[in-house]
Design an enzyme around this catalytic site. Structure first.
Site, PDB file in Angstrom:
ATOM      1  N   ARG A   1      -1.343 -15.526  31.363  1.00 47.55           N
ATOM      2  CA  ARG A   1      -1.753 -14.314  32.075  1.00 47.55           C
ATOM      3  C   ARG A   1      -1.988 -14.683  33.548  1.00 47.55           C
ATOM      4  NH1 ARG A   1      -7.501 -11.703  32.770  1.00 47.55           N
ATOM      5  NH2 ARG A   1      -6.834  -9.870  33.920  1.00 47.55           N
TER       6      ARG A   1
ATOM      7  N   HIS B   1      -5.571  -7.876  40.602  1.00 46.93           N
ATOM      8  CA  HIS B   1      -6.741  -8.717  40.346  1.00 46.93           C
ATOM      9  C   HIS B   1      -7.455  -8.938  41.689  1.00 46.93           C
ATOM     10  CE1 HIS B   1      -8.442 -11.738  37.239  1.00 46.93           C
ATOM     11  NE2 HIS B   1      -9.282 -11.759  38.271  1.00 46.93           N
TER      12      HIS B   1
ATOM     13  N   GLU C   1     -10.923  -5.815  35.479  1.00 45.24           N
ATOM     14  CA  GLU C   1     -12.361  -5.600  35.670  1.00 45.24           C
ATOM     15  C   GLU C   1     -12.713  -4.609  36.774  1.00 45.24           C
ATOM     16  OE1 GLU C   1     -14.670  -9.170  35.963  1.00 45.24           O
ATOM     17  OE2 GLU C   1     -14.186  -9.783  33.934  1.00 45.24           O
TER      18      GLU C   1
ATOM     19  N   ASN D   1     -12.371  -8.759  28.590  1.00 48.37           N
ATOM     20  CA  ASN D   1     -12.955  -9.996  29.100  1.00 48.37           C
ATOM     21  C   ASN D   1     -14.375 -10.088  28.584  1.00 48.37           C
ATOM     22  OD1 ASN D   1     -10.633 -10.268  30.588  1.00 48.37           O
ATOM     23  ND2 ASN D   1     -11.615 -10.116  32.603  1.00 48.37           N
TER      24      ASN D   1
ATOM     25  N   TYR E   1     -17.761 -12.907  28.335  1.00 45.96           N
ATOM     26  CA  TYR E   1     -18.325 -14.225  28.623  1.00 45.96           C
ATOM     27  C   TYR E   1     -19.722 -14.415  28.056  1.00 45.96           C
ATOM     28  CZ  TYR E   1     -14.623 -15.077  32.066  1.00 45.96           C
ATOM     29  OH  TYR E   1     -13.412 -15.275  32.677  1.00 45.96           O
TER      30      TYR E   1
ATOM     31  N   GLU F   1      -9.865 -12.662  28.795  1.00 45.16           N
ATOM     32  CA  GLU F   1     -10.632 -13.761  29.396  1.00 45.16           C
ATOM     33  C   GLU F   1     -11.830 -14.103  28.527  1.00 45.16           C
ATOM     34  OE1 GLU F   1     -11.945 -13.446  33.510  1.00 45.16           O
ATOM     35  OE2 GLU F   1     -10.082 -12.419  34.051  1.00 45.16           O
TER      36      GLU F   1
HETATM   37  C1  NOJ Z   1     -13.795 -12.488  35.631  1.00 48.86           C
HETATM   38  C2  NOJ Z   1     -12.723 -12.406  36.661  1.00 48.86           C
HETATM   39  O1  NOJ Z   1     -11.651 -11.636  36.198  1.00 48.86           O
HETATM   40  C3  NOJ Z   1     -12.254 -13.753  37.183  1.00 48.86           C
HETATM   41  O2  NOJ Z   1     -11.573 -13.527  38.362  1.00 48.86           O
HETATM   42  C4  NOJ Z   1     -13.428 -14.693  37.342  1.00 48.86           C
HETATM   43  O3  NOJ Z   1     -13.064 -15.890  37.940  1.00 48.86           O
HETATM   44  C5  NOJ Z   1     -14.029 -14.945  35.964  1.00 48.86           C
HETATM   45  N1  NOJ Z   1     -14.502 -13.700  35.428  1.00 48.86           N
HETATM   46  C6  NOJ Z   1     -15.195 -15.928  35.956  1.00 48.86           C
HETATM   47  O4  NOJ Z   1     -16.270 -15.419  36.651  1.00 48.86           O
END
Ligand code: NOJ
Length: 505
Positions: free
Chosen positions: A100, A145, A190, A331, A333, A400
């Site tokens: 990606r 992006h 995002e 995404n 985290y 992500e």
């Molecule tokens: C989300 C973003 O899409 C990416 O650009 C960023 O580096 C990562 N999270 C980590 O923060």
């Protein structure tokens, strides 16, 4: 006592002590895809070569270097513009199914408009895509992006409604030039981050009008997304047979306690942070979540605005935006604990003030090298389940997931993070029946982490920023991920990685 009895006792005892039972071999579906991600501004460098135009991140980091943690910028970064063949070699070595990456709008259209199409930009992405195909790696392409052409920002950027048409023009060029070789497209990465942080926070272009401009940005992003989805369906889908999604940032919002207040606050946070974009696109309503509409309308009135700060879609726009997706890019985290906020510290008006919640993270959650990112694998499973039940079990591509750590090739904490999150994902697929078609680790390489510069490293490969060659070296996590991507399974207690994967569980 017969032999049979002894055999069954033996089997029972053996089962109980066999650690692979407690730590079973888990495999993903046959057609499940593993990949890694990057983004143009974060890795390409070559900011002003071969006809590329200036982006808002070029302008912002050059104008305000002190705002970036280490005062650095993406002028050279990983130099992937010149070293993309090396990157494809790493992808090959990793054994991933897809890559990606994002296309830089100003590299394709230096003026922002289609009056000037940069041949060298087209050549670059064609070569990258061809090199991927030669190596049996599927391109998954993000159109936006965050690196908007500065020229368009000078017209108001995402706050100006006209940008939706310019985005469609840009998308048309991409479909025409690359559409025969790309099966997976993501319109935006995002929007919550780039609208909120770009127009009401610290990111480029540096807007400071949360509660107004971030909503305008979101509105135009949704309009642009709907238009591009329609364009593809009308003019390209038949021939090119690809699919289109959008990537949303979905951190899990857990109620701080079981109280009704905390549960309501957590749901409000989910609707404001993911429903803002997911509700219009993934439901038949094609409009903002009710709670957002209600709170922002009420607050706007109380604050003496003539009309709501949250704009309205026309009925044509609603038609176009609803169900405008083939899959959802997700995404994920980390997780937050949520309770009602007292709104004493938030600016009026602002997104945070409208949302009205307080978010925190538990001190005992394992840390990364980013203040916001704590390791909470169970939140991933909950987030996937919430999306499944709220939006009728859509196809999801995890676009992500990753962790930042200090530099160094021995990164057992990263192995542990990926393994923990993949186990949660496995439960979501097999136990909860969430439809997840693939998983993407962020990131292939260390790169420019926006306002944190190069201080936060997410790569499976370390990049040496002191060397002119930007030497890439595999971390322990690269070999772990290679094992997962090539076998489709997570290691068991008999595998080498168990030493790393069992820590912190
Ligand atoms: C989300 C973003 O899409 C990416 O650009 C960023 O580096 C990562 N999270 C980590 O923060």
């Amino acid at each position: 006592m017969d032999v049979q009895y002894f055999v069954s006792i033996f089997i029972l005892l053996w089962r109980r002590t066999d650690s692979s039972d407690a730590y079973p071999k888990l495999c993903f579906p046959e057609d499940f895809m593993f990949g890694v991600a990057t983004a143009s501004y974060q890795i390409e460098g070559g900011w002003n070569v071969s006809g590329k135009g200036e982006s808002i991140w070029d302008r912002y980091t050059h104008q305000y270097p002190e705002r970036v943690f280490d005062h650095k910028n993406g002028d050279v970064s990983d130099d992937s513009y010149h070293r993309y063949k090396e990157d494809v070699k790493l992808l090959k070595e990793l054994g991933v199914n897809f890559y990606r990456f994002s296309i830089s709008w100003p590299r394709i259209l230096p003026t922002g408009f289609i009056n000037d199409i940069n041949k060298d930009g087209i050549r670059y992405y064609n070569e990258l895509i061809d090199e991927l195909h030669r190596n049996n790696i599927e391109p998954v392409v993000t159109m936006y992006h965050w690196d908007l052409p500065q020229v368009l920002q000078d017209l108001g950027g995402w706050t100006n409604p006209i940008i939706a048409d310019y985005f469609v023009d840009y998308a048309k060029v991409l479909f025409k030039e690359f559409g025969d070789k790309v099966r997976f497209w993501l319109t935006f990465n995002e929007p919550l981050s780039f609208c909120h942080d770009g127009y009401g926070g610290n990111d480029a272009p540096g807007g400071q009008a949360s509660g107004l401009e971030d909503y305008m940005c979101g509105h135009n992003v949704l309009r642009a997304h709907g238009k591009v989805y329609t364009l593809y369906s009308k003019e390209y889908r038949n021939e090119q047979q690809g699919s289109i999604g959008i990537t949303l940032d979905i951190a899990w919002m857990e109620p701080a306690t079981t109280s009704k207040e905390d549960q309501d606050a957590a749901e409000t946070a989910r609707q404001f942070t993911y429903g803002w974009f997911a509700h219009p696109i993934l439901t038949d309503e094609g409009d903002y979540p009710q709670i957002m509409r209600q709170r922002i309308d009420q607050n706007s009135k109380r604050q003496n605005f003539a009309r709501s700060r949250l704009p309205h879609f026309t009925s044509d726009e609603v038609q176009e935006i609803r169900s405008s997706f083939d899959f959802l890019g997700l995404n994920h985290y980390t997780t937050y604990m949520v309770s009602p906020g007292d709104n004493k510290t938030s600016a009026v008006p602002s997104f945070n003030n409208d949302m009205g919640v307080s978010m925190s993270q538990k001190a005992e959650w394992p840390k990364s090298n980013s203040s916001w990112l704590k390791v909470v694998p169970w939140g991933f499973r909950k987030a996937l389940n919430w999306v499944k039940t709220t939006y009728n079990n859509p196809n999801i591509l995890v676009t992500e997931n990753g962790i930042s750590l200090k530099p160094g090739l021995h990164d057992p904490k990263r192995v542990n993070y990926i393994d923990g999150y993949l186990r949660a994902l496995h439960d979501a697929i097999y136990k909860d029946k969430c439809r997840v078609i693939g998983y993407t680790y962020w990131s292939l390489l260390d790169n420019f982490e926006w306002m944190r510069g190069f201080s936060e490293r997410f790569g499976l490969y370390e990049v040496d920023y002191e060397s002119a060659e930007r030497t890439r070296s595999p971390r322990l996590s690269a070999s772990y991920f290679n094992n997962v991507a090539t076998t489709g399974c997570l290691p068991t207690s008999s595998d080498d990685y168990v030493e790393y994967t069992l820590t912190n569980k």
